[in-house]
Design an enzyme around this catalytic site. Structure first.
Site, PDB file in Angstrom:
ATOM      1  N   ASP A 301       0.862  -1.167   0.000  1.00  0.00           N
ATOM      2  CA  ASP A 301       0.000   0.000   0.000  1.00  0.00           C
ATOM      3  C   ASP A 301       0.905   1.225   0.000  1.00  0.00           C
ATOM      4  OD1 ASP A 301      -2.423   1.600   0.432  1.00  0.00           O
ATOM      5  OD2 ASP A 301      -1.598   1.898   2.441  1.00  0.00           O
ATOM      6  N   ASP A 500      -1.193  -0.564   6.164  1.00  0.00           N
ATOM      7  CA  ASP A 500      -1.307   0.001   7.515  1.00  0.00           C
ATOM      8  C   ASP A 500      -2.683   0.578   7.819  1.00  0.00           C
ATOM      9  OD1 ASP A 500      -1.124   2.425   5.901  1.00  0.00           O
ATOM     10  OD2 ASP A 500      -0.731   3.451   7.794  1.00  0.00           O
ATOM     11  N   ASP A 504      -6.991  -1.260   4.670  1.00  0.00           N
ATOM     12  CA  ASP A 504      -6.076  -2.330   4.295  1.00  0.00           C
ATOM     13  C   ASP A 504      -6.399  -3.642   5.003  1.00  0.00           C
ATOM     14  OD1 ASP A 504      -4.567  -0.751   2.563  1.00  0.00           O
ATOM     15  OD2 ASP A 504      -3.325   0.011   4.195  1.00  0.00           O
TER      16      ASP A 504
END
Length: 633
Positions: A301, A500, A504
């Site tokens: 991410d 994080d 997610d």
């Protein structure tokens, strides 16, 4: 008549059988009651056979006495188990403190008196006294005192952290110098230490698939060995005297004891687990270690994982005014705004120690910007279109720069006064300084890297280029990330996902291995298979290298255990091994597995040290905000 020496051997061998043989016999009996045979079964049958046959010969006047064989078998296997236990003790010594969260005691201050109390009976808001050398039992705030704390068990950092009034202290860290009075804020499973303790228990109680395979093989191996021993005796009975045939069968039993096979996976797994926890990583079992070692794909991410997750001023363009004046006026207005970009501008002014003036008649216009009067002049900060409506002209030198910045997906804020725009503030989410080298190290380990983001393609392209990532996907929703990670990974070639944020959580759960960074949301941490310590992204190459080292060690141990048994049983069947020599070889085999596994205790990887030292300067590395949000929204 037999020599008296034989009777002395029998007298001294009897207590050895009870003292050293008792535990093996008990273990084999308990296993038999549960319907399975184990390594103790082979040892017990071998020792009892030698001892019983010798006793029979002793009372019937036979000359073949093997008390020395029976006792030496037990001595060698007891020594081997002691050394195995020492190896296991080393494996769990580093994680022992991580199993004590709920058993911790604390000195509680009540009505001016100190009372020793169990953590399980404590409540949030209680005050506790932590003396030098004691482990801090709760998360809390220092009310009085000055000291330093060793937080390495949580963060992996060996540097002591100073603690004084108002500072946060973490459960599991060790108070070093001074006495501290701490107000409890979190305790038990609500602390990072508590989560690590829970992770350790789960990891130790759930064997990996390769460990389960080894255990299964060992369970069917024992009855096969018993059959081979019986066939060996039957074959040799027609070739040599009965006593020699029995010795050959006894050698088969002793040399084939699957101790090394039983140690091959669990010892290496426990040592690897200890290394992970020593660095402050929470890993959910040996299965995760095993999977990490085999994966060659990893997806990241962006926001908050590869970047700091907060906007910062990375560049100031100025025209007919100094950069300091442009930033000073912008910060003066933005201190009255609640927009997400405002904090970055105000922080930039503070970092430069600029005296931010307090403007008059400040007005925030949602979606456009902020304006007010500074020194009697109308000053405005915001979008270029809105600035033009306020009568602030854009200089020719800024036109192309503004167009280029915005086309690349970066956020640009205009600052103007006296009828003209005097500055452009370029804001961005800073790339973490360790990311480029971390990515390069992962690539050197053969990892294929993918960036997944909800940002615009222009932003994703620029971020990926700055980080050194060649593949990226942009404008992805959480559901699209989940679908992609399943398709990209698949059953044959699964992938790791590192993230994080709150959104997610689903993709971390869907990936074969989900990794959350230390500053993750609670949802991301709960759904992840491995949680890195805060600011621990640079540990990723080390994590993967360690998992591969553990896997290699387990495979090496298993190959040795199987290869040894194949060769040793063959030699024993052909009558080329005496039982005492066979016992020595068996103990040596187990020791080789122990020593090979203990090498993991010294595991280091230069990638971590390299990343921590040689990081790229963050001054010009940036990543872009999502869709360049409008001012005031």
């Amino acid at each position: 008549m037999l020599p008296k020496f034989y009777w002395l051997l029998g007298i001294f061998a009897t207590p050895v059988m009870f003292i050293l043989g008792g535990p093996f016999i008990k273990e084999s009996w308990e296993g038999a009651l549960q319907g399975h045979l184990n390594s103790a079964t082979l040892i017990s049958i071998g020792a009892i056979s030698a001892y019983g046959y010798s006793m029979l010969m002793l009372f019937t006047g036979g000359e073949n006495i093997y008390f020395d064989t029976a006792t030496m078998i037990l001595v060698l296997f007891t020594l081997g188990r002691y050394l195995e236990a020492s190896g296991r003790a080393k494996a769990v010594r580093n994680v022992a403190p991580l199993l004590e969260a709920e058993r911790q005691w604390a000195t509680v201050i009540e009505n001016g008196k100190e009372i020793r109390s169990s953590i399980s009976k404590m409540k949030v808001g209680m005050n506790i006294r932590v003396r030098p050398g004691e482990r801090i039992p709760v998360d809390g705030i220092v009310l009085e005192g000055f000291s330093s704390a060793d937080e390495s068990i949580l963060t992996g950092e060996n540097r002591a952290v100073r603690k004084s009034e108002g500072d946060l202290v973490l459960a599991g860290s060790i108070n070093q110098k001074g006495s501290l009075l701490v107000e409890c804020r979190n305790l038990g499973s609500a602390t990072q230490w508590g989560l690590i303790c829970q992770s350790v228990r789960e990891s130790l109680s759930h064997p990996s698939s390769i460990q389960r395979l080894a255990d299964h093989v060992a369970s069917i191996f024992v009855p096969i060995v018993l059959g081979i021993a019986v066939l060996t005796i039957i074959y040799w009975q027609s070739q040599v005297p009965l006593n020699q045939a029995l010795l050959n069968g006894l050698a088969v039993l002793v040399v084939a004891c699957p101790c090394a096979l039983g140690l091959a996976a669990p010892l290496a797994t426990a040592l690897g687990l200890g290394q992970f926890l020593h660095r402050g990583c929470i890993i959910r079992g040996g299965e995760v270690q095993e999977t990490l070692a085999q994966i060659r794909k990893i997806a990241f991410d962006k926001t908050g994982t590869l970047t700091k997750g907060a906007t910062s001023v990375i560049e100031i363009e100025n025209n007919d005014a100094s950069q300091e004046e442009v930033l000073q006026r912008a910060a003066g207005l933005e201190q009255h705004s609640e927009h997400s970009l405002a904090q970055g501008i105000v922080s930039a002014a503070k970092e430069r120690n600029l005296n931010v003036t307090n403007p008059e008649r400040v007005q925030a216009v949602a979606g456009n910007g902020v304006m007010g009067y500074i020194g009697g002049e109308l000053t405005a900060v915001g979008r270029s279109e809105w600035m033009k409506k306020q009568g602030l002209e854009m200089p020719t030198a800024f036109v192309n720069k503004l167009r280029n910045y915005e086309s690349s997906g970066q956020t640009v804020v205009c600052v103007g006064w006296s009828g003209k725009i005097h500055g452009l503030l370029l804001l961005d989410d800073m790339l973490l300084p360790e990311v480029p080298v971390m990515v390069k190290t992962l690539q050197s380990l053969g990892m294929r890297i993918m960036l997944l983001t909800g940002d615009l393609p222009a932003v994703a392209s620029r971020i990926a280029k700055s980080a050194g990532v060649e593949e990226w996907k942009a404008s992805m929703s959480p559901d699209e990330k989940c679908n992609f990670i399943e398709q990209w990974g698949g059953i044959e070639d699964p992938a790791i996902m590192v993230g994080d944020g709150l959104n997610d959580g689903p993709v971390l759960a869907r990936a074969e291995v989900g990794i959350a960074v230390g500053s993750s949301t609670d949802l991301a941490r709960e759904t992840a298979d491995l949680v890195l310590p805060e600011k621990g992204l640079a540990l990723l190459p080390w994590v993967i290298s360690l998992a591969r080292a553990v896997h290699r060690t387990i495979i090496t141990n298993l190959l040795w255990a199987f290869g040894y048994n194949l060769v040793a049983i063959t030699l024993a069947v052909f009558g080329m091994l005496q039982p005492i020599l066979a016992a020595g070889l068996m103990a040596g085999s187990s020791l080789l597995v122990v020593f090979n596994s203990l090498r993991l205790e010294q595991f280091t990887d230069q990638a971590v040290d390299f990343i921590s030292v040689k990081v790229t300067s963050p001054s010009r590395q940036s990543t872009g905000l999502q869709n360049s949000p409008k001012f005031g929204e």
